[in-house]
Design a protein around this motif. Structure first.
Motif, PDB file in Angstrom:
ATOM      1  N   LEU A 108       0.787  -1.222   0.000  1.00 24.87           N
ATOM      2  CA  LEU A 108       0.000   0.000   0.000  1.00 24.87           C
ATOM      3  C   LEU A 108       0.822   1.277   0.000  1.00 24.87           C
ATOM      4  N   ASP A 109       2.107   1.172   0.319  1.00 28.84           N
ATOM      5  CA  ASP A 109       2.909   2.388   0.475  1.00 28.84           C
ATOM      6  C   ASP A 109       4.159   2.371  -0.409  1.00 28.84           C
TER       7      ASP A 109
ATOM      8  N   LEU B  83      17.695   1.202   3.611  1.00 24.48           N
ATOM      9  CA  LEU B  83      17.703   1.951   2.367  1.00 24.48           C
ATOM     10  C   LEU B  83      16.290   2.362   1.969  1.00 24.48           C
ATOM     11  N   ALA B  84      15.326   1.474   2.169  1.00 23.04           N
ATOM     12  CA  ALA B  84      13.935   1.801   1.847  1.00 23.04           C
ATOM     13  C   ALA B  84      13.452   2.976   2.675  1.00 23.04           C
ATOM     14  N   LEU B  85      13.877   3.066   3.922  1.00 27.33           N
ATOM     15  CA  LEU B  85      13.465   4.194   4.768  1.00 27.33           C
ATOM     16  C   LEU B  85      14.169   5.479   4.342  1.00 27.33           C
ATOM     17  N   GLY B  86      15.470   5.406   4.078  1.00 19.88           N
ATOM     18  CA  GLY B  86      16.218   6.599   3.726  1.00 19.88           C
ATOM     19  C   GLY B  86      15.772   7.232   2.427  1.00 19.88           C
ATOM     20  N   LEU B  87      15.176   6.448   1.526  1.00 12.36           N
ATOM     21  CA  LEU B  87      14.727   6.986   0.247  1.00 12.36           C
ATOM     22  C   LEU B  87      13.392   7.700   0.330  1.00 12.36           C
ATOM     23  N   GLN B  88      12.694   7.574   1.443  1.00 11.44           N
ATOM     24  CA  GLN B  88      11.412   8.265   1.602  1.00 11.44           C
ATOM     25  C   GLN B  88      11.640   9.758   1.811  1.00 11.44           C
ATOM     26  N   GLU B  89      10.651  10.563   1.421  1.00 11.43           N
ATOM     27  CA  GLU B  89      10.757  12.010   1.573  1.00 11.43           C
ATOM     28  C   GLU B  89       9.762  12.568   2.584  1.00 11.43           C
ATOM     29  N   ALA B  90       8.523  12.091   2.560  1.00 11.97           N
ATOM     30  CA  ALA B  90       7.509  12.609   3.477  1.00 11.97           C
ATOM     31  C   ALA B  90       7.705  12.033   4.873  1.00 11.97           C
ATOM     32  N   ASP B  91       7.402  12.851   5.883  1.00 13.10           N
ATOM     33  CA  ASP B  91       7.546  12.392   7.273  1.00 13.10           C
ATOM     34  C   ASP B  91       6.644  11.200   7.563  1.00 13.10           C
ATOM     35  N   GLY B  92       5.414  11.235   7.020  1.00 11.36           N
ATOM     36  CA  GLY B  92       4.499  10.126   7.274  1.00 11.36           C
ATOM     37  C   GLY B  92       5.016   8.816   6.719  1.00 11.36           C
ATOM     38  N   ALA B  93       5.576   8.849   5.506  1.00 10.17           N
ATOM     39  CA  ALA B  93       6.130   7.623   4.917  1.00 10.17           C
ATOM     40  C   ALA B  93       7.313   7.124   5.730  1.00 10.17           C
ATOM     41  N   VAL B  94       8.147   8.051   6.216  1.00 10.79           N
ATOM     42  CA  VAL B  94       9.290   7.659   7.043  1.00 10.79           C
ATOM     43  C   VAL B  94       8.815   6.956   8.308  1.00 10.79           C
ATOM     44  N   LEU B  95       7.787   7.489   8.947  1.00 11.98           N
ATOM     45  CA  LEU B  95       7.297   6.893  10.193  1.00 11.98           C
ATOM     46  C   LEU B  95       6.676   5.527   9.959  1.00 11.98           C
ATOM     47  N   ARG B  96       5.951   5.363   8.846  1.00 14.01           N
ATOM     48  CA  ARG B  96       5.329   4.064   8.569  1.00 14.01           C
ATOM     49  C   ARG B  96       6.385   2.996   8.310  1.00 14.01           C
ATOM     50  N   VAL B  97       7.378   3.313   7.493  1.00 10.34           N
ATOM     51  CA  VAL B  97       8.435   2.342   7.230  1.00 10.34           C
ATOM     52  C   VAL B  97       9.231   2.063   8.504  1.00 10.34           C
ATOM     53  N   CYS B  98       9.446   3.105   9.312  1.00 13.90           N
ATOM     54  CA  CYS B  98      10.181   2.923  10.566  1.00 13.90           C
ATOM     55  C   CYS B  98       9.432   1.979  11.503  1.00 13.90           C
TER      56      CYS B  98
ATOM     57  N   GLY C 180      15.068   5.728  -7.953  1.00 11.68           N
ATOM     58  CA  GLY C 180      13.971   4.830  -8.293  1.00 11.68           C
ATOM     59  C   GLY C 180      14.414   3.381  -8.337  1.00 11.68           C
ATOM     60  N   VAL C 181      15.605   3.116  -8.882  1.00 11.43           N
ATOM     61  CA  VAL C 181      16.121   1.748  -8.927  1.00 11.43           C
ATOM     62  C   VAL C 181      16.331   1.209  -7.512  1.00 11.43           C
ATOM     63  N   LEU C 182      16.910   2.030  -6.643  1.00 10.02           N
ATOM     64  CA  LEU C 182      17.136   1.579  -5.265  1.00 10.02           C
ATOM     65  C   LEU C 182      15.818   1.368  -4.534  1.00 10.02           C
ATOM     66  N   GLU C 183      14.815   2.200  -4.815  1.00 11.62           N
ATOM     67  CA  GLU C 183      13.498   1.985  -4.211  1.00 11.62           C
ATOM     68  C   GLU C 183      12.906   0.653  -4.665  1.00 11.62           C
ATOM     69  N   GLY C 184      13.099   0.314  -5.941  1.00 14.11           N
ATOM     70  CA  GLY C 184      12.596  -0.964  -6.427  1.00 14.11           C
ATOM     71  C   GLY C 184      13.289  -2.139  -5.765  1.00 14.11           C
ATOM     72  N   LEU C 185      14.613  -2.050  -5.614  1.00 13.98           N
ATOM     73  CA  LEU C 185      15.347  -3.116  -4.935  1.00 13.98           C
ATOM     74  C   LEU C 185      14.888  -3.257  -3.485  1.00 13.98           C
ATOM     75  N   ALA C 186      14.694  -2.126  -2.818  1.00 11.02           N
ATOM     76  CA  ALA C 186      14.245  -2.170  -1.425  1.00 11.02           C
ATOM     77  C   ALA C 186      12.834  -2.737  -1.320  1.00 11.02           C
ATOM     78  N   SER C 187      11.961  -2.396  -2.272  1.00 13.97           N
ATOM     79  CA  SER C 187      10.606  -2.942  -2.250  1.00 13.97           C
ATOM     80  C   SER C 187      10.627  -4.445  -2.481  1.00 13.97           C
ATOM     81  N   GLY C 188      11.511  -4.913  -3.363  1.00 13.56           N
ATOM     82  CA  GLY C 188      11.663  -6.356  -3.541  1.00 13.56           C
ATOM     83  C   GLY C 188      12.146  -7.047  -2.283  1.00 13.56           C
ATOM     84  N   THR C 189      12.995  -6.344  -1.510  1.00 18.09           N
ATOM     85  CA  THR C 189      13.437  -6.882  -0.224  1.00 18.09           C
ATOM     86  C   THR C 189      12.258  -7.044   0.732  1.00 18.09           C
ATOM     87  N   PHE C 190      11.381  -6.045   0.777  1.00 15.21           N
ATOM     88  CA  PHE C 190      10.200  -6.135   1.644  1.00 15.21           C
ATOM     89  C   PHE C 190       9.317  -7.308   1.221  1.00 15.21           C
TER      90      PHE C 190
END
Length: 303
Positions: A73-74, A175-190, A252-262
């Motif tokens: 979802l995120d 890495l998935a957390l560090g690539l986020q920009e919004a505070d809400g997204a950072v908190l959810r991944v955290c 974007g590539v690193l976000e995709g790799l991190a999402s695959g990790t999740f």
């Protein structure tokens, strides 16, 4: 005499979400380390270990629900938007190959390959008796017994490989957390990472202690494991600071790799391990749905 006009120079604005990332970095370092060091003070092999394992299994199911919701979802929607915007910035608009899905799969396979290599090094060779039992009696000479390696050294090597595999996981998760920009997204991944890493740190400490490693060696392994996610957060934050089209594509590539990790952690690590055990099936499913519902509620409130 003419007076020189002085105009204040605007200070550079910090990257978006930097404060939340710093707070998440501290939490990802201290809380898993504290959960891992707990068994060093209270670990006693025996019936109490089963109770610890049951509680840990339930916590892992809740973390699995949080991971599933965070990924589907995120992280995945943000990644697809990011990679699409990066390709448009490079004027790549008619790509026939499913690049976004391929990058996601590569993140999945990256963790799969690394973990399987580590597990292959840890597993003992198959017993010779299994092959000899298929042959007639007396058809093969029993080879002389070779001197067995030192069990303590073998356990230390296996523990090192286990910690290395978990450390690589943690870097990609951070890495998935560090690539986020919004505070809400950072908190959810955290939140997802904290639940998972605290449970993993506690379980790792129990495994290392059961392998009869010294407490100092266990503490060193836990410290290394705890530092890897903050390292990934720092790397992701540095990459996210780039504003050029190539930097956005790299992000974007690193976000995709991190999402695959999740995806890998959720579907091949947490869910099969916990749901494959017959005990407490209904509470596990309830906690899995509760974790997913928590992420859904956070996203709904945000809208």
């Amino acid at each position: 005499m003419a007076e020189l006009a002085w105009s204040p120079v605007a200070a550079p604005r910090p990257p978006p979400g930097l404060g939340a990332k710093l707070g998440a970095l501290v939490l990802l370092l201290l809380l898993p380390l504290g959960c891992g060091l707990g068994p060093l003070c209270c670990f006693t092999p025996g019936p109490g270990a089963d109770a610890h394992s049951a509680v840990l299994s339930l916590v892992s199911c809740f973390a699995g629900g949080v991971f599933l919701g965070t990924c589907l979802l995120d992280l995945l929607p943000d990644y697809l938007r990011s990679i699409s915007a990066a390709l448009e910035g490079l004027r790549v608009t008619q790509l026939q190959f499913p690049l976004a899905e391929f990058i996601l799969a590569m993140g999945f396979f990256l963790v799969l390959v690394l973990e399987q290599i580590a597990l292959a090094q840890r597993e003992p060779p198959p017993a010779a008796e299994e092959s000899r039992s298929l042959l007639p009696n007396g058809s093969i000479q029993t080879p002389p017994a070779s001197p067995s390696p030192n069990p303590g050294a073998r356990g230390a090597v296996r523990a090192a490989l286990l910690v290395l595999a978990l450390a690589l996981h943690s870097v990609l998760e951070g890495l998935a957390l560090g690539l986020q920009e919004a505070d809400g997204a950072v908190l959810r991944v955290c939140l997802a990472l904290l639940l998972h890493k605290c449970a993993v740190a506690f379980s790792l400490a129990l495994k290392l202690l059961r392998a009869r490693l010294r407490p100092r060696a266990v503490a060193a392994c836990l410290a290394l494991f705890a530092m890897m996610s903050p390292l990934g957060v720092g790397l992701g934050t540095a990459v996210a600071a780039g504003a050029g089209p190539r930097q956005r594509l790299c992000r974007g590539v690193l976000e995709g790799l991190a999402s695959g990790t999740f995806l890998y952690i959720t579907f091949l690590e947490i869910l099969p391990q916990e749901l494959g055990v017959p005990q407490h099936r209904v509470p596990k499913v309830i906690l899995l749905l509760a974790g997913f519902a928590l992420v859904t509620a956070i996203l709904f409130i945000k809208m």
